[in-house]
Design an enzyme around this catalytic site. Structure first.
Site, PDB file in Angstrom:
ATOM      1  N   LYS A   1       0.819  -1.209   0.000  1.00 13.98           N
ATOM      2  CA  LYS A   1       0.000   0.000   0.000  1.00 13.98           C
ATOM      3  C   LYS A   1       0.857   1.264   0.000  1.00 13.98           C
ATOM      4  O   LYS A   1       2.041   1.247   0.321  1.00 13.98           O
ATOM      5  CB  LYS A   1      -0.998  -0.041   1.154  1.00 13.98           C
ATOM      6  CG  LYS A   1      -2.071  -1.098   0.892  1.00 13.98           C
ATOM      7  CD  LYS A   1      -3.223  -1.069   1.865  1.00 13.98           C
ATOM      8  CE  LYS A   1      -4.295  -2.067   1.409  1.00 13.98           C
ATOM      9  NZ  LYS A   1      -5.432  -2.126   2.357  1.00 13.98           N
TER      10      LYS A   1
ATOM     11  N   ARG B   1      -3.310 -10.488   4.401  1.00 11.94           N
ATOM     12  CA  ARG B   1      -3.678 -10.565   2.977  1.00 11.94           C
ATOM     13  C   ARG B   1      -2.532  -9.936   2.193  1.00 11.94           C
ATOM     14  O   ARG B   1      -2.220  -8.761   2.376  1.00 11.94           O
ATOM     15  CB  ARG B   1      -4.981  -9.813   2.739  1.00 11.94           C
ATOM     16  CG  ARG B   1      -5.484  -9.810   1.299  1.00 11.94           C
ATOM     17  CD  ARG B   1      -6.791  -9.021   1.213  1.00 11.94           C
ATOM     18  NE  ARG B   1      -7.363  -9.015  -0.125  1.00 11.94           N
ATOM     19  CZ  ARG B   1      -7.061  -8.136  -1.082  1.00 11.94           C
ATOM     20  NH1 ARG B   1      -6.173  -7.158  -0.826  1.00 11.94           N
ATOM     21  NH2 ARG B   1      -7.634  -8.199  -2.266  1.00 11.94           N
TER      22      ARG B   1
END
Length: 270
Positions: free
Chosen positions: A205, A245
């Site tokens: 991210k 994840r």
């Protein structure tokens, strides 16, 4: 361990890489062989600023891949906010619904999950991708995320979803600035007090890219954030997270094996 498989042209990290069904299926099988407990298939990008696609487009992207991977014995989750897509994916072989809206985007989602009796991952969410960063305003991000997730859980239970079917996710990067993501990481134990398994999803991210910015201030590219992702995953599991994840399954599995073999205790308060 959940492996990410986006069959989209525009996801922030792997958009376009797995648009062809054969490539997506091969990658899904590889992630399973590398140690993924679930392969999470998404047909709509949820990166900041992304435009929505219609349900028919989403279904056409995910169902052929789900059918082939399910036939190959790969355990699957469907990454969607739409009840109709979730229902079609479950019928095709998906076993888990990963809903980044926590049930807010489609009120019919709770009934689909309750009827199927499948696990439902409820992520903290305040709005769709196009405007979500405008909603990243908090006084105490951890307390507010915890309270909003508790509301999502209560609504799921009221709709008939069994409590042992629920997983919560703080939604790193979704209506969150970098400082919010770091606070959620540092205080993950406060989310665990809700009594539900917590999924931690930091993989590649933008806040990791900003942390690793080069001398000119430009963020590290998404595909060069794996070491930072692995570090966040180990920290999260050590703090008590149920799962992570990730895009790089093998590297994360290796790191978690080292952590487990070291005998290092979980962090205080987890």
């Amino acid at each position: 361990m959940i492996g990410v498989l986006n069959v989209t042209p525009d996801s922030f990290s792997d958009g376009g890489r797995y648009v062809r069904r054969s490539d997506a299926v091969q990658h899904g099988i590889e992630m399973r062989e590398q140690g993924a407990d679930l392969v999470d298939i998404g047909g709509e990008s949820t990166r900041p600023g992304a435009e929505r696609v219609d349900a028919d487009t989403e279904v056409s992207r995910v169902l052929p891949v789900i059918r082939e991977l399910a036939a190959a014995g790969v355990p699957l989750s469907i990454d969607t906010t739409r009840a109709s897509v979730a229902a079609a994916a479950i019928e095709a072989g998906a076993a888990v619904v990963n809903d980044v809206s926590g049930g807010l985007a489609d009120p019919a989602m709770a009934k689909v999950v309750a009827d199927a009796g499948c696990p439902w991952i409820l992520m903290h969410w305040r709005g769709h991708s196009r405007q979500m960063q405008d909603l990243a305003t908090y006084h105490d991000v951890v307390a507010e995320v915890r309270a909003e997730l508790a509301q999502r859980v209560d609504q799921a239970l009221a709709a008939g979803v069994r409590p042992d079917r629920l997983v919560i996710d703080p939604g790193l990067g979704f209506a969150k600035k970098a400082e919010h993501n770091w606070q959620l990481t540092q205080r993950l134990g406060e989310l665990l007090t809700l009594g539900y398994p917590v999924l931690f999803a930091a993989s590649r991210k933008s806040y990791l890219g900003a942390l690793l910015a080069g001398p000119d201030g430009s963020p590290r590219p998404a595909d060069q954030r794996e070491a930072a992702t692995i570090a966040t995953s180990v920290l999260a599991v050590a703090a008590g997270a149920w799962g992570v994840r990730v895009h790089d399954v093998r590297g994360t599995v290796d790191a978690l094996k080292v952590w487990a073999a070291s005998g290092a205790p979980r962090l205080a308060g987890s």
